[in-house]
Design a protein around this motif. Sequence first.
Motif, PDB file in Angstrom:
ATOM      1  N   ARG A 215       9.236   4.750  -8.981  1.00 39.86           N
ATOM      2  CA  ARG A 215       8.184   4.585  -9.985  1.00 39.86           C
ATOM      3  C   ARG A 215       8.757   4.317 -11.367  1.00 39.86           C
ATOM      4  NH1 ARG A 215       3.501   9.136  -8.886  1.00 39.86           N
ATOM      5  NH2 ARG A 215       2.945   8.527  -6.769  1.00 39.86           N
ATOM      6  N   GLU A 216       9.875   3.629 -11.422  1.00 43.75           N
ATOM      7  CA  GLU A 216      10.486   3.274 -12.705  1.00 43.75           C
ATOM      8  C   GLU A 216      10.597   1.752 -12.814  1.00 43.75           C
ATOM      9  OE1 GLU A 216      14.007   4.989 -15.445  1.00 43.75           O
ATOM     10  OE2 GLU A 216      14.670   4.263 -13.486  1.00 43.75           O
ATOM     11  N   LEU A 217      10.128   1.231 -13.929  1.00 43.53           N
ATOM     12  CA  LEU A 217      10.229  -0.190 -14.223  1.00 43.53           C
ATOM     13  C   LEU A 217      11.378  -0.414 -15.197  1.00 43.53           C
ATOM     14  CD1 LEU A 217       9.106  -3.147 -14.264  1.00 43.53           C
ATOM     15  CD2 LEU A 217       7.668  -2.411 -16.203  1.00 43.53           C
ATOM     16  N   LEU A 224      19.448  -6.845 -23.285  1.00 40.49           N
ATOM     17  CA  LEU A 224      18.835  -5.587 -23.692  1.00 40.49           C
ATOM     18  C   LEU A 224      18.024  -5.015 -22.527  1.00 40.49           C
ATOM     19  CD1 LEU A 224      17.597  -6.565 -27.268  1.00 40.49           C
ATOM     20  CD2 LEU A 224      19.705  -5.357 -26.643  1.00 40.49           C
ATOM     21  N   ILE A 225      18.212  -3.730 -22.231  1.00 43.67           N
ATOM     22  CA  ILE A 225      17.582  -3.101 -21.077  1.00 43.67           C
ATOM     23  C   ILE A 225      16.607  -2.024 -21.542  1.00 43.67           C
ATOM     24  CG2 ILE A 225      17.981  -1.762 -18.976  1.00 43.67           C
ATOM     25  CD1 ILE A 225      20.733  -3.059 -18.801  1.00 43.67           C
ATOM     26  N   SER A 226      15.400  -2.066 -20.991  1.00 44.70           N
ATOM     27  CA  SER A 226      14.400  -1.040 -21.285  1.00 44.70           C
ATOM     28  C   SER A 226      13.827  -0.525 -19.974  1.00 44.70           C
ATOM     29  CB  SER A 226      13.279  -1.598 -22.166  1.00 44.70           C
ATOM     30  OG  SER A 226      12.606  -2.659 -21.504  1.00 44.70           O
ATOM     31  N   SER A 227      13.471   0.765 -19.954  1.00 45.77           N
ATOM     32  CA  SER A 227      12.923   1.372 -18.743  1.00 45.77           C
ATOM     33  C   SER A 227      11.726   2.240 -19.097  1.00 45.77           C
ATOM     34  CB  SER A 227      13.979   2.235 -18.035  1.00 45.77           C
ATOM     35  OG  SER A 227      15.069   1.454 -17.610  1.00 45.77           O
ATOM     36  N   LYS A 228      10.804   2.364 -18.154  1.00 48.86           N
ATOM     37  CA  LYS A 228       9.669   3.259 -18.344  1.00 48.86           C
ATOM     38  C   LYS A 228       9.200   3.771 -16.993  1.00 48.86           C
ATOM     39  CE  LYS A 228       5.498   1.763 -18.893  1.00 48.86           C
ATOM     40  NZ  LYS A 228       4.221   1.169 -19.382  1.00 48.86           N
ATOM     41  N   SER A 229       8.683   4.986 -16.991  1.00 49.45           N
ATOM     42  CA  SER A 229       8.114   5.575 -15.784  1.00 49.45           C
ATOM     43  C   SER A 229       6.703   5.051 -15.580  1.00 49.45           C
ATOM     44  CB  SER A 229       8.098   7.102 -15.898  1.00 49.45           C
ATOM     45  OG  SER A 229       9.418   7.606 -15.987  1.00 49.45           O
ATOM     46  N   LEU A 230       6.312   4.913 -14.325  1.00 49.70           N
ATOM     47  CA  LEU A 230       5.011   4.363 -13.981  1.00 49.70           C
ATOM     48  C   LEU A 230       4.184   5.368 -13.193  1.00 49.70           C
ATOM     49  CD1 LEU A 230       6.229   0.900 -12.602  1.00 49.70           C
ATOM     50  CD2 LEU A 230       5.375   1.350 -14.913  1.00 49.70           C
ATOM     51  N   THR A 231       2.893   5.335 -13.408  1.00 51.41           N
ATOM     52  CA  THR A 231       1.996   6.030 -12.498  1.00 51.41           C
ATOM     53  C   THR A 231       1.837   5.153 -11.258  1.00 51.41           C
ATOM     54  OG1 THR A 231       0.005   4.976 -13.373  1.00 51.41           O
ATOM     55  CG2 THR A 231       0.745   7.019 -14.464  1.00 51.41           C
ATOM     56  N   GLU A 236       1.174  -0.277  -8.879  1.00 54.59           N
ATOM     57  CA  GLU A 236       0.417  -1.228  -8.059  1.00 54.59           C
ATOM     58  C   GLU A 236      -0.011  -2.439  -8.885  1.00 54.59           C
ATOM     59  OE1 GLU A 236      -2.811   0.889  -6.318  1.00 54.59           O
ATOM     60  OE2 GLU A 236      -1.527   2.084  -5.003  1.00 54.59           O
ATOM     61  N   ALA A 237      -0.394  -2.203 -10.145  1.00 49.39           N
ATOM     62  CA  ALA A 237      -0.821  -3.299 -11.015  1.00 49.39           C
ATOM     63  C   ALA A 237       0.341  -4.247 -11.333  1.00 49.39           C
ATOM     64  CB  ALA A 237      -1.419  -2.749 -12.302  1.00 49.39           C
TER      65      ALA A 237
END
Length: 247
Positions: A215-217, A224-231, A236-237
């Motif tokens: 669940r990480e994008l 440049l690298i960026s990450s965020k957690s997803l619900t 799904e979106a």
Amino acid sequence: MDSERYLNRFQASSANKPSLQQLSELQRLHMTEVPFENLDVIRRVPIYLNLQSIYEKIVLRNRGGYCYELNGLFHWLLKQLGYDASLIAATVFRPNGKWAKPDTHAAILVRLDEPYLVDVGFGDSTILPIPLNGISQTDVSGTYAVQQAGNDTFELARSRNGESRPLYRFSTIEKQLVDFHEGCVFNQVSPESTFTHVDIVTKATLAGRMTIKDRELTISENGLISSKSLTESEKEAILLDSFGIKI
């Protein structure tokens, strides 16, 4: 199977005759449109080394796949377009510094004026064909070169952020898709497989790469690298909007 429909799947067109320029364009478009993904593995949907079923999954159902599916079908397409192309086996060098199960990665060797390594099924890797003569090539994901390691054995290495490491070792001996049966089963069921633990979906972009792992994008753009957690609903979106995949 319809090669024109497959080409339309990744917004490519057929060429009058094989060329390095056209091969490069086919590989780049395939890697930016058709994701590497293990969603069937995680959901225990069996994957068979059957070109018709792979075609239906990737072309008709707008899915991706892992190396046997992506490179297996792309190899078929290249042959249909007149390329002198062979499936080959490789052994992956894992990030932990250990070699994976031998010969469980499928890649492609294309012979033009000289042989080129082509791979649309490795995930985070080059979007360009790489010659086997040791000359390096650079794209947004790094600088790549193939060096000879034995009579029929070569090694693909990547340099990135001042660090160089091998990605995999491969043989130029031709294989058939059925020869990867053991590896295909291993990568679907073994706890030692990279693909049996969490969802992995990734594709190249013009500026870098977009990846969902569990669940990480993670997005790489121009280094440049960026990450965020997803619900789960966000995941799904993004799968639908950015990868064209509906689970």
